[in-house]
Design an enzyme around this catalytic site. Structure first.
Site, mmCIF file in Angstrom:
data_model
loop_
_atom_site.group_PDB
_atom_site.id
_atom_site.type_symbol
_atom_site.label_atom_id
_atom_site.label_comp_id
_atom_site.label_asym_id
_atom_site.label_seq_id
_atom_site.Cartn_x
_atom_site.Cartn_y
_atom_site.Cartn_z
ATOM 1 N N GLY A 79 97.828 48.777 -49.903
ATOM 2 C CA GLY A 79 97.787 49.525 -48.651
ATOM 3 C C GLY A 79 99.041 49.304 -47.833
ATOM 4 C CB SER A 80 99.684 50.015 -44.337
ATOM 5 O OG SER A 80 98.627 49.355 -43.628
ATOM 6 N N GLY A 112 97.889 46.569 -42.586
ATOM 7 C CA GLY A 112 96.621 46.235 -43.222
ATOM 8 C C GLY A 112 96.697 44.916 -43.961
ATOM 9 N N GLY A 113 97.798 44.697 -44.674
ATOM 10 C CA GLY A 113 97.969 43.445 -45.394
ATOM 11 C C GLY A 113 98.066 42.254 -44.457
ATOM 12 C CB CYS A 160 103.121 52.349 -53.856
ATOM 13 S SG CYS A 160 102.675 52.289 -55.601
ATOM 14 C CD GLU A 180 101.257 48.515 -54.791
ATOM 15 O OE1 GLU A 180 101.648 49.667 -54.492
ATOM 16 O OE2 GLU A 180 100.534 48.277 -55.761
#
Length: 475
Positions: free
Chosen positions: A205-206, A209-210, A263, A229
């Site tokens: 994700g972003s 978010g990470g 991505c 990721e």
């Protein structure tokens, strides 16, 4: 409640799904944890192959539901179901090979070591842009199950119905349906990360978010590994010796594939200051057309990103499709000196069909600028002169997890040699991959046995090696 939306119309459809309560999350994790011992003793390769067959047998229903939620189309989604199935089959091969156990025997010191599954449940966060290959049926799920770990997936809100259907198909092939749990909602994700039976988390994700997941892990009494990721701009360097034929069309195709929602999208392209070359890139993109993005939130994020880039020179803009959440591809241009002055902010990822073409006069100036880029999943060099490419290649090798020669970064092969990771912010653990055979390494940990009686050793570490796994003996 979580509603499914059609990106083509922007309207909700189907029956809403309730967000999972704390009690439901706990129940899913605890049931998965209870199923773990039997799963580790099961014939896992055969089960993984049965999961692959179940996905293929249900492809008609799977792609139809996913298309309604994602607007990605039949061809793309059928291919993605096939890719998801191939991941399960790959990990069946990995288990039969046994090399992932890394069995090592040092007789003189009387020490033996091998990898074991993490002792608990793996929490997986689905990605929006791949409703099968990086979602409930994705590589995190396949590799964790292969390692011997049960999984609880936090479904992505952009495709809740696809998530439920995928989970049902996979469970139909598992010896215990509890081995794959599925929860919905933001609060459920938080609960999942902090449950004491969850021993590792996989996320695609972003960057925000990470970081949010990492913050939740840091609050745990016992921190756990986090394999995320995150963002990636995937620089592409076109050197003076590069073949020009097909370059512009290849760029436009890679940029707009899946409406740029990959991505590995080429977000930065460095090219010689050649008016004809730059114009050809712009013409190729101007002839392209946008389509629906996966969610209204992702669409708004793209629009915010291109607004941020509006201070640059607009090189080209493609057509905007008619779907409710459609966007137009946009490419901007800037010279190398101004680009370098604007780092690092100017190189921030804009998720979608957008890229920056950076023009340079002297290729010798590139390495020092490339070294200042943040980490990426990929980096690409277009050239025919190997000596010309060497300084650029050395710089890019320090900033990316996968290097591509005379190609384009979109598309990640599911194979033994693949590495899909990179320095921060491409991933949180650059030594690990989320695609390919080595993805299983995230869900195992080594144990060494010193002076241990043979009768108590795992069979993989015994001298007679009854399971026939690869062993490294005395080096």
């Amino acid at each position: 409640m979580i509603h499914a939306y059609d990106p083509r119309t922007g309207e909700s459809f189907g029956e809403a799904i309730a967000e999972s309560t704390d009690a439901e999350v706990d129940a899913a994790v605890e049931a998965a944890h209870a199923a773990a011992p039997a799963w580790r003793a099961a014939a896992r390769p055969e089960v993984l192959e049965a999961v692959a067959s179940a996905l293929e047998a249900n492809v008609e229903e799977l792609w139809t539901v996913a298309d309604r939620e994602t607007a990605l189309g039949e061809t793309r989604l059928r291919g993605e179901v096939a890719r998801a199935a191939s991941q399960f089959r790959l990990f069946a091969e990995v288990l039969r090979d046994g090399g992932h156990l890394e069995a090592v025997i040092s007789r003189q010191a009387d020490v033996r070591r091998m990898n074991h599954p993490l002792p608990g449940v793996v929490g997986v966060f689905s990605a929006s842009n791949f409703p099968f290959a990086f979602s409930v049926a994705g590589g995190d799920t396949a590799s964790a199950l292969a390692a011997g770990c049960p999984v609880v997936v936090k479904a992505h809100p952009a495709h809740p119905l696809t998530s439920e259907l995928s989970a049902g198909v996979i469970r139909s092939a598992l010896p215990d349906p509890a081995l794959l749990g599925l929860v919905h909602g933001l609060a459920a994700g938080k609960r999942l990360v902090q449950h004491p039976d969850v021993v590792a988390v996989g996320f695609t994700g972003s960057i925000p978010g990470g970081k949010a997941i990492q913050a939740l892990i840091d609050e745990r009494p016992e921190p756990i590994p986090f394999f995320g990721e995150l963002g990636s701009v995937n620089p592409v360097v076109v050197l003076p010796s590069a073949a020009r034929e097909g370059l512009a069309s290849g760029f436009a195709a890679s940029l707009t594939l899946g409406t740029g929602q990959f991505c590995t999208n080429p977000g930065l392209v460095f090219v010689p200051d050649d008016a004809d070359l730059v114009a050809s890139l712009g013409t190729a993109v101007a002839g392209s057309s946008g389509s629906a993005m996966l969610s209204e939130r992702i669409r708004q994020g793209y629009l915010d990103g291109v607004e941020r880039l509006a201070k640059l020179t607009l090189l080209a803009e493609g057509a905007q499709g008619e779907a409710a959440w459609a966007v137009a591809p946009r490419v901007f241009t800037i010279d190398l000196a101004a680009f370098a002055e604007g780092l690092p902010a100017i190189a921030e990822e804009c998720f979608g069909p957008s890229s920056i073409v950076v023009t340079y006069g002297d290729a010798a100036e590139l390495p020092s600028v490339l070294e200042r880029l943040e980490g990426s999943l990929t980096a690409t060099v277009h050239a025919t002169d190997v000596d010309e490419a060497r300084p650029v290649a050395e710089a890019l090798a320090r900033r990316a997890g996968r290097l591509i020669w005379n190609g384009w970064p979109t598309g990640v092969a599911v194979c033994w040699a693949m590495h899909h990771g990179g320095p921060w912010p491409a991933s949180t653990a650059s030594a690990h991959t989320s695609v390919g055979a080595m993805a299983i390494r995230r869900w195992v940990r080594p144990t060494a046995y010193q002076g241990w009686p043979s009768e108590l050793l795992p069979p993989e570490l015994r001298d007679d090696n009854p399971l026939g796994v690869p062993q490294r003996v005395d080096g």
